[in-house]
Write an enzyme that holds these catalytic residues in place. Structure first.
Site, PDB file in Angstrom:
ATOM      1  N   THR A 237       0.830  -1.203   0.000  1.00 20.22           N
ATOM      2  CA  THR A 237       0.000   0.000   0.000  1.00 20.22           C
ATOM      3  C   THR A 237       0.858   1.243   0.000  1.00 20.22           C
ATOM      4  O   THR A 237       0.347   2.344   0.009  1.00 20.22           O
ATOM      5  CB  THR A 237      -0.888   0.042   1.242  1.00 20.22           C
ATOM      6  OG1 THR A 237      -0.046  -0.064   2.405  1.00 20.22           O
ATOM      7  CG2 THR A 237      -1.860  -1.104   1.245  1.00 20.22           C
TER       8      THR A 237
ATOM      9  N   SER B 121       3.937   4.350  12.792  1.00 19.57           N
ATOM     10  CA  SER B 121       3.136   4.102  11.602  1.00 19.57           C
ATOM     11  C   SER B 121       3.784   4.773  10.402  1.00 19.57           C
ATOM     12  O   SER B 121       4.716   5.555  10.539  1.00 19.57           O
ATOM     13  CB  SER B 121       1.732   4.662  11.792  1.00 19.57           C
ATOM     14  OG  SER B 121       1.723   6.047  11.509  1.00 19.57           O
ATOM     15  N   LYS B 122       3.248   4.423   9.246  1.00 22.00           N
ATOM     16  CA  LYS B 122       3.885   4.950   8.035  1.00 22.00           C
ATOM     17  C   LYS B 122       3.759   6.462   7.920  1.00 22.00           C
ATOM     18  O   LYS B 122       4.405   7.072   7.100  1.00 22.00           O
ATOM     19  CB  LYS B 122       3.337   4.222   6.796  1.00 22.00           C
ATOM     20  CG  LYS B 122       1.851   4.345   6.614  1.00 22.00           C
ATOM     21  CD  LYS B 122       1.409   3.500   5.410  1.00 22.00           C
ATOM     22  CE  LYS B 122       1.609   2.019   5.657  1.00 22.00           C
ATOM     23  NZ  LYS B 122       1.008   1.186   4.612  1.00 22.00           N
ATOM     24  N   ARG B 123       2.950   7.039   8.766  1.00 21.79           N
ATOM     25  CA  ARG B 123       2.801   8.489   8.719  1.00 21.79           C
ATOM     26  C   ARG B 123       3.846   9.212   9.568  1.00 21.79           C
ATOM     27  O   ARG B 123       4.049  10.415   9.432  1.00 21.79           O
ATOM     28  CB  ARG B 123       1.402   8.895   9.202  1.00 21.79           C
ATOM     29  CG  ARG B 123       0.263   8.279   8.402  1.00 21.79           C
ATOM     30  CD  ARG B 123      -1.069   8.883   8.797  1.00 21.79           C
ATOM     31  NE  ARG B 123      -1.041  10.338   8.774  1.00 21.79           N
ATOM     32  CZ  ARG B 123      -1.085  11.073   7.672  1.00 21.79           C
ATOM     33  NH1 ARG B 123      -1.140  10.484   6.503  1.00 21.79           N
ATOM     34  NH2 ARG B 123      -1.052  12.383   7.741  1.00 21.79           N
TER      35      ARG B 123
END
Length: 508
Positions: free
Chosen positions: A27, A272-274
């Site tokens: 993703t 997280s990817k953020r």
RNA sequence: GCCCCGUUGGUCUAGUGGUCAGGACGUCCGGUUCUCAUCCGGAAGAUCACCGGUUCGAAUCCGGUACGGGGUACCA
């Protein structure tokens, strides 16, 4: 047989029969958490001489793109985490993209249904919510209540005539599910907390809790290493594996599980990817070495020995033991990550070190992608000067840029010039030019000339004597060792820059 | 609400009944030194979350509590 030390990990398997998988969902970019999971699975498989399967979980078409998939593959390659089966390498258990396995899932679901291990559920979302809420306020578990477990023909017909579209649920066994987690030990779930769960949506879309175990079973995965967020769904998956074994899908073996702790970021939340600092891309751009990043990540939950934390991947593979992995979450420490990387930087073979700097120097236009022999010679000579003073490869630009930059593009850092090129700097530079004018252009001769002229001649402390020279020729207050730098820069450029700097100073 | 997991200096960890609780990163001080690093030496920093139990003896075993995290979906 009974005296094999790894029996509690391998069971009846020979070491080389071990099959693990890394199953990313493409993703976006790989995060350090994903990578740590991949690393442990890889190390586990390599340790036993088994196989690592790469499977792409891309059933959610809206969130997956071919670019992201390619990026994931490239990332793993960059890291050196190779796989034995999967995209780009093939294998006997393909296809390895879930989006290409939809017919397989449909077939398995049909078998589950006809064997009575799964059933259609016609409850609407509203009905479900209502009953869940009621159970909750009564202090009960909030899972599915089994409403549609045993519908009669008439009830089904009625629902269908109402226009209801059913989901497919797995019929959970009415007994505790106990398993031995490879990192946490025995874990027990009671049946009253395990409601029948949805395998297939009303629109026919197969869900993760179905496809993941189905693929693991079909690909004959023996050990599953994954994040601890999947721990609560493990009993439901175990029930599915058992159902699959019953209907003859896959190898009939329920894998052993190891649930890895989270990698945390700032505060107490999972990275997280953020979050900044979570994505692999940042580390690649900053010039981390794959071996450095991986080494640091390995330290999050595992250790190779009591008094050691820098090691190679070969050493990790040799020593890795899933049973020694910690069960508690670890905070990602950027400082230590960089320190471990720096240690690997110093361990690198000098020739290799030089090679790895090239892309970074090229990116900033300091060098062409394919440097000339002369440029390579300078680079090679510069390695010993900088290898122990860099933490990441991208620092090579600040460190060595002055050696390669086009003379017309060379500039002095304003801050450095403002702080160092003041007062008697003019005299220092003038004396330097004079001293270096016809000296033999070697480090030793340059140093002797400058010491004689500036330290002895002008009576300056070394620090004050060489500071202006450093800024003049490198443009910065921090540089590789000065005399070596002068030699590498060459007489012509050195004298030119010294004169330029002097003339830029205001007249006394 | 219910279920599951976790808890050793600031951070990552070693440690499974008897250790001055070890190491690393970070921090601070000092040495080396042309800058920055490296390297070397030294220092501070832990009632092993808390309470109770078992034991001659517990960070290690048992129970409870608190706190943190995760799950509880027709997301993955």
């Amino acid at each position: 047989m009974t005296d094999r030390p790894d029996d509690d990990v391998l069971g009846d398997l020979e070491p080389t029969q071990v099959r693990l998988r890394f199953a990313p969902s493409p993703t976006g970019l790989l995060t350090v958490g994903n990578i740590r999971t991949a690393l442990f699975a890889w190390a586990f498989a390599r340790h036993y001489g088994g196989k690592l399967v790469l499977r792409i979980e891309d059933t959610d078409a809206a969130r997956n793109t071919p670019e992201a998939l390619q990026y994931t593959l490239d990332s793993l390659r960059w890291l050196g985490l190779d796989w034995d089966e999967g995209p780009e390498v093939g294998g006997d258990y393909g296809p390895y993209l879930q989006s290409e396995r939809m017919d397989i899932y449909a077939d398995v679901v049909a078998k589950l249904l006809s064997a009575g291990r799964a059933y259609h559920c016609y409850c609407s979302q509203e009905e479900l919510d209502q009953r869940r809420e009621a159970a909750r306020t009564a202090g009960q578990h909030s899972g599915y209540d089994g409403h549609c477990r045993n519908l009669t023909e008439e009830q089904v017909t009625a629902y269908v005539e109402e226009g209801r579209r059913p989901v497919v649920r797995l019929r959970m066994p009415d007994r505790p599910i106990v398993f031995e987690d490879l990192v946490r030990g025995e874990i027990t779930f009671l049946p009253e907390n395990l409601g029948d769960y949805v395998l297939v949506r009303a629109n026919g879309h197969p869900l993760y809790p179905l496809v993941n175990p189905v693929d693991d079973a079909l690909m004959e995965i023996t050990h599953v290493l994954r994040g601890e967020d999947l721990l609560p769904s493990t009993p439901r998956q175990i029930a599915l594996y058992e159902a699959l074994a019953e209907i003859g899908v896959g190898g009939g073996r329920t894998p052993r599980f190891g649930h890895l702790p989270f990698v945390m970021g700032e505060g107490n939340k999972k990275l997280s990817k953020r979050d900044p600092g979570s994505g692999l891309g940042e580390y690649m751009e900053r010039g981390f070495l794959p071996e450095g990043l991986l080494n640091y990540l390995a330290l999050l939950g595992w250790s190779i020995a009591e008094d050691r934390d820098v090691f190679t991947m070969a050493e990790m593979v040799e020593a890795f033991d899933i049973r020694k992995v910690n069960a508690n979450a670890a905070r990602f420490d950027p400082k230590k990550c960089e320190a471990i990387n720096a240690a690997h930087m110093r361990l690198l073979d000098p020739e290799e070190f030089g090679r790895r700097m090239i892309p970074f120097l090229a990116k900033d236009g300091m060098l062409p992608a394919e440097p000339s022999d002369d440029q390579l010679a300078v680079l090679r000579a510069a390695v010993p000067l900088v290898q122990e003073r860099m933490n990441t490869l991208s620092e090579s630009v600040d460190m060595l840029g002055f050696l390669f930059v086009d003379e017309t593009a060379f500039t002095l850092d304003p801050d450095a010039a403002g702080k160092v090129l003041t007062g008697d700097a003019g005299a220092v530079l003038e004396a330097s030019v004079k001293a270096l004018g016809d000296v033999e252009w070697t480090t030793e001769a340059i140093e002797a000339a400058l010491r004689t002229s500036l330290v002895d001649g002008l009576g300056l402390k070394p620090k004050n004597a060489f500071g202006p020279v450093r800024v003049a020729i490198s443009g910065r207050r921090v540089s590789p060792p000065l005399f070596e730098s002068l030699e590498l820069l060459g007489r012509e450029k050195s004298l030119h820059r010294l004169e330029q700097a002097r003339s830029s100073l205001p007249a006394e």
